[in-house]
Design an enzyme around this catalytic site. Structure first.
Site, PDB file in Angstrom:
ATOM      1  N   MET A   1       0.895  -1.172   0.000  1.00  0.00           N
ATOM      2  CA  MET A   1       0.000   0.000   0.000  1.00  0.00           C
ATOM      3  C   MET A   1       0.920   1.204   0.000  1.00  0.00           C
ATOM      4  O   MET A   1       1.755   1.347   0.891  1.00  0.00           O
ATOM      5  CB  MET A   1      -0.861  -0.066   1.255  1.00  0.00           C
ATOM      6  CG  MET A   1      -1.813   1.064   1.463  1.00  0.00           C
ATOM      7  SD  MET A   1      -3.171   1.184   0.287  1.00  0.00           S
ATOM      8  CE  MET A   1      -4.357   0.036   0.912  1.00  0.00           C
ATOM      9  N   LEU A   2       0.797   2.035  -1.013  1.00  0.00           N
ATOM     10  CA  LEU A   2       1.696   3.186  -1.104  1.00  0.00           C
ATOM     11  C   LEU A   2       0.935   4.419  -1.566  1.00  0.00           C
ATOM     12  O   LEU A   2       0.221   4.383  -2.573  1.00  0.00           O
ATOM     13  CB  LEU A   2       2.821   2.884  -2.111  1.00  0.00           C
ATOM     14  CG  LEU A   2       3.780   4.038  -2.406  1.00  0.00           C
ATOM     15  CD1 LEU A   2       4.642   4.372  -1.195  1.00  0.00           C
ATOM     16  CD2 LEU A   2       4.695   3.707  -3.584  1.00  0.00           C
ATOM     17  N   ILE A   3       1.060   5.485  -0.785  1.00  0.00           N
ATOM     18  CA  ILE A   3       0.572   6.799  -1.230  1.00  0.00           C
ATOM     19  C   ILE A   3       1.833   7.652  -1.345  1.00  0.00           C
ATOM     20  O   ILE A   3       2.631   7.729  -0.400  1.00  0.00           O
ATOM     21  CB  ILE A   3      -0.429   7.421  -0.214  1.00  0.00           C
ATOM     22  CG1 ILE A   3      -1.658   6.509   0.006  1.00  0.00           C
ATOM     23  CG2 ILE A   3      -0.857   8.829  -0.657  1.00  0.00           C
ATOM     24  CD1 ILE A   3      -2.588   6.338  -1.173  1.00  0.00           C
TER      25      ILE A   3
ATOM     26  N   GLN B   1       0.387  12.323   0.854  1.00  0.00           N
ATOM     27  CA  GLN B   1       0.127  11.641   2.128  1.00  0.00           C
ATOM     28  C   GLN B   1      -0.564  12.568   3.124  1.00  0.00           C
ATOM     29  O   GLN B   1      -0.553  13.779   2.980  1.00  0.00           O
ATOM     30  CB  GLN B   1       1.463  11.142   2.733  1.00  0.00           C
ATOM     31  CG  GLN B   1       2.018   9.945   1.987  1.00  0.00           C
ATOM     32  CD  GLN B   1       3.409   9.523   2.460  1.00  0.00           C
ATOM     33  OE1 GLN B   1       3.949  10.088   3.401  1.00  0.00           O
ATOM     34  NE2 GLN B   1       3.997   8.542   1.787  1.00  0.00           N
TER      35      GLN B   1
ATOM     36  N   GLY C   1      -5.855  11.502   3.914  1.00  0.00           N
ATOM     37  CA  GLY C   1      -6.914  10.499   4.032  1.00  0.00           C
ATOM     38  C   GLY C   1      -7.027   9.607   2.802  1.00  0.00           C
ATOM     39  O   GLY C   1      -7.977   8.828   2.680  1.00  0.00           O
TER      40      GLY C   1
ATOM     41  N   ALA D   1      -6.915   5.726   3.451  1.00  0.00           N
ATOM     42  CA  ALA D   1      -8.196   5.256   3.991  1.00  0.00           C
ATOM     43  C   ALA D   1      -9.217   5.095   2.854  1.00  0.00           C
ATOM     44  O   ALA D   1      -9.953   4.108   2.783  1.00  0.00           O
ATOM     45  CB  ALA D   1      -8.699   6.247   5.037  1.00  0.00           C
TER      46      ALA D   1
ATOM     47  N   GLU E   1      -0.605  -8.560   4.450  1.00  0.00           N
ATOM     48  CA  GLU E   1       0.714  -9.161   4.639  1.00  0.00           C
ATOM     49  C   GLU E   1       1.579  -8.248   5.521  1.00  0.00           C
ATOM     50  O   GLU E   1       1.836  -7.104   5.143  1.00  0.00           O
ATOM     51  CB  GLU E   1       1.361  -9.313   3.246  1.00  0.00           C
ATOM     52  CG  GLU E   1       2.677 -10.014   3.257  1.00  0.00           C
ATOM     53  CD  GLU E   1       3.270 -10.058   1.849  1.00  0.00           C
ATOM     54  OE1 GLU E   1       2.521 -10.213   0.860  1.00  0.00           O
ATOM     55  OE2 GLU E   1       4.480  -9.904   1.742  1.00  0.00           O
TER      56      GLU E   1
END
Ligand SMILES: CC(C)(COP(=O)(O)OP(=O)(O)OC[C@H]1O[C@@H](n2cnc3c(N)ncnc32)[C@H](O)[C@@H]1OP(=O)(O)O)[C@@H](O)C(=O)NCCC(=O)NCCS
Length: 396
Positions: free
Chosen positions: A219-221, A226, A229, A232, A254
């Site tokens: 999961m990467l923003i 960043q 939200g 989410a 994971e």
């Protein structure tokens, strides 16, 4: 000689370039959190003074421009050592076609509006950032073609700089599903453009006899996006995608890091509160069976995470000034924390080092109770962070 050693984390300058002026705008730059996979464990580059490695991506197509500049380079004849070969190190991770000419790179920006998202649109939402309405869309990509592979291979180079021990995934394996979040913006000609701002990779594991268990892998923003939200939102889109699939047992994650676990807790608890069956008073009395059934059905959350959600909501509704009520809550959480201590020896335990088995089988001792108390306090601190975010979210 130390003048010739620089931190690779500060030398590497990243940009997502939307317009020509971004190329020269220092505010558009962002930097890696880590670079050890490429430049070695100490994250240093040897042999250059005032080193800047520019890796600029065209914001939509992700076409890449690379430039390496420095004020001086170590002279091997004088020092007997050669400077690190930066391009060689980078080349193992990036696709061979990239721009080295800034004018050509700038020219390619003219075509950026031609790049449309791959896959199927799952969601659209708006955020008000600095009084400006920004539009985002989430797409899911399953079993796409070689064009997507090329595009995604560029996008996933970012994991090197932001996800510990990350690997590039091979999307030729059809069990991978990719969720990408884009910001929609208008370019200088007023054309609609899609810029990827983050993504998540999910591996769909087989579950006997004819089901799947999707596991969130990455999961990467990206840093400029960043703390708005977006993670989410992306997680909720992912849930939405799997909610409609009858063959999904549940969704797992994971080895989540603490930051992602907090976001996951926030999203799950928030969703639980929104259930049609949610009833605070019944919940307080631990009559939450029906609520949990609805929750599982709608969001496919796995059992371990459901227990966390229950513990967070119970903490929310517990009056911690009431000693008896608070003790009841502590006992509820500690009973779960205590379960490994109660295990009878298993084959796995027999293979463990003696001190590990001792820890697991430790009788009721002061040491064990102190350990449980410590674990409880750590957990309570994290749960309180989730509760605080929920409160902020409700008043926003
Ligand atoms: C972890 C990660 C995915 C989070 O993405 P994100 O979009 O920043 O997450 P969110 O915005 O939903 O929440 C992050 C924080 O921003 C805060 N936040 C959310 N909206 C906000 C807003 N409008 N204003 C201010 N803060 C806000 C949240 O409360 C949360 O705060 P906390 O850390 O104090 O609890 C991102 O930081 C990232 O990609 N990190 C590197 C890779 C990584 O660690 N991935 C996870 C494991 S694979």
């Amino acid at each position: 000689m130390e003048h010739y050693i620089v931190s690779s984390n500060t030398a590497l300058e990243l940009k997502l370039v939307r317009k020509g002026s971004d190329i020269h705008d220092s505010k558009a730059a962002f930097y890696p959190d880590m670079t050890y996979q490429v430049f070695g464990n100490v994250e240093k580059i040897f042999g250059y003074k005032d080193l800047v490695i520019k890796m600029y991506y065209a914001a939509c197509s992700l076409k890449l421009y690379i430039n390496i500049s420095y004020s001086s380079k170590v002279n091997p004849e004088q020092f007997g050592v050669t400077a690190d070969n930066i391009m060689d190190k980078l080349k193992s991770y990036i696709s061979p076609s990239f721009f080295t000419n800034i004018d050509l790179f700038e020219k390619c920006l003219e075509d950026e509006s031609r790049y449309k998202p791959f896959g199927i649109q799952l969601d659209q939402f708006f955020l008000n950032i600095k009084d400006e309405k920004q539009v985002f869309e989430v797409y899911v990509v399953e079993g796409e073609n070689s064009l997507f592979k090329e595009y995604f291979d560029q996008l996933q180079t970012f994991v090197l700089w932001y996800i510990d021990s990350s690997n590039f995934i091979d999307i030729d394996d059809t069990k991978w599903t990719i969720f990408i979040i884009y910001e929609i913006f208008k370019n200088e000609n007023g054309d609609k453009c899609y810029s990827p701002v983050g993504y998540s990779t999910v591996y769909e594991y087989y579950a006997y006899p004819d089901k799947i268990r999707p596991r969130i892998s990455q999961m990467l923003i990206l840093p400029p996006f960043q703390r708005k939200g977006l993670c989410a939102k992306l997680l909720n889109s992912l849930y939405k995608h799997y909610a409609t699939k009858a063959d999904v047992v549940d969704i797992t994650v994971e080895s989540p890091n603490d930051e992602f676990q907090l976001i996951r807790d926030f999203v799950d608890v928030d969703n639980f509160h929104r259930l049609g069956t949610f009833d605070k008073e019944k919940f307080k009395k631990l009559h939450y069976k029906k609520m949990v059934e609805e929750f599982k059905d709608l969001y496919k959350i796995n059992q371990k995470q459901i227990r966390r959600v229950i513990e967070i909501i119970l903490l929310e509704v517990t009056n911690r000034f009431d000693k008896e009520e608070y003790k009841k809550y502590k006992d509820f959480v500690k009973s779960r924390l205590n379960w490994p201590f109660q295990k009878k020896p298993t084959k796995l335990m027999l293979a463990m080092p003696a001190e590990e088995i001792q820890k697991i089988q430790k009788p009721d001792s002061i040491e064990k109770l102190e350990e449980l108390d410590f674990e409880f306090k750590e957990l309570e601190f994290l749960y309180d962070k989730v509760i605080k975010r929920l409160e902020i979210n409700r008043t926003a």
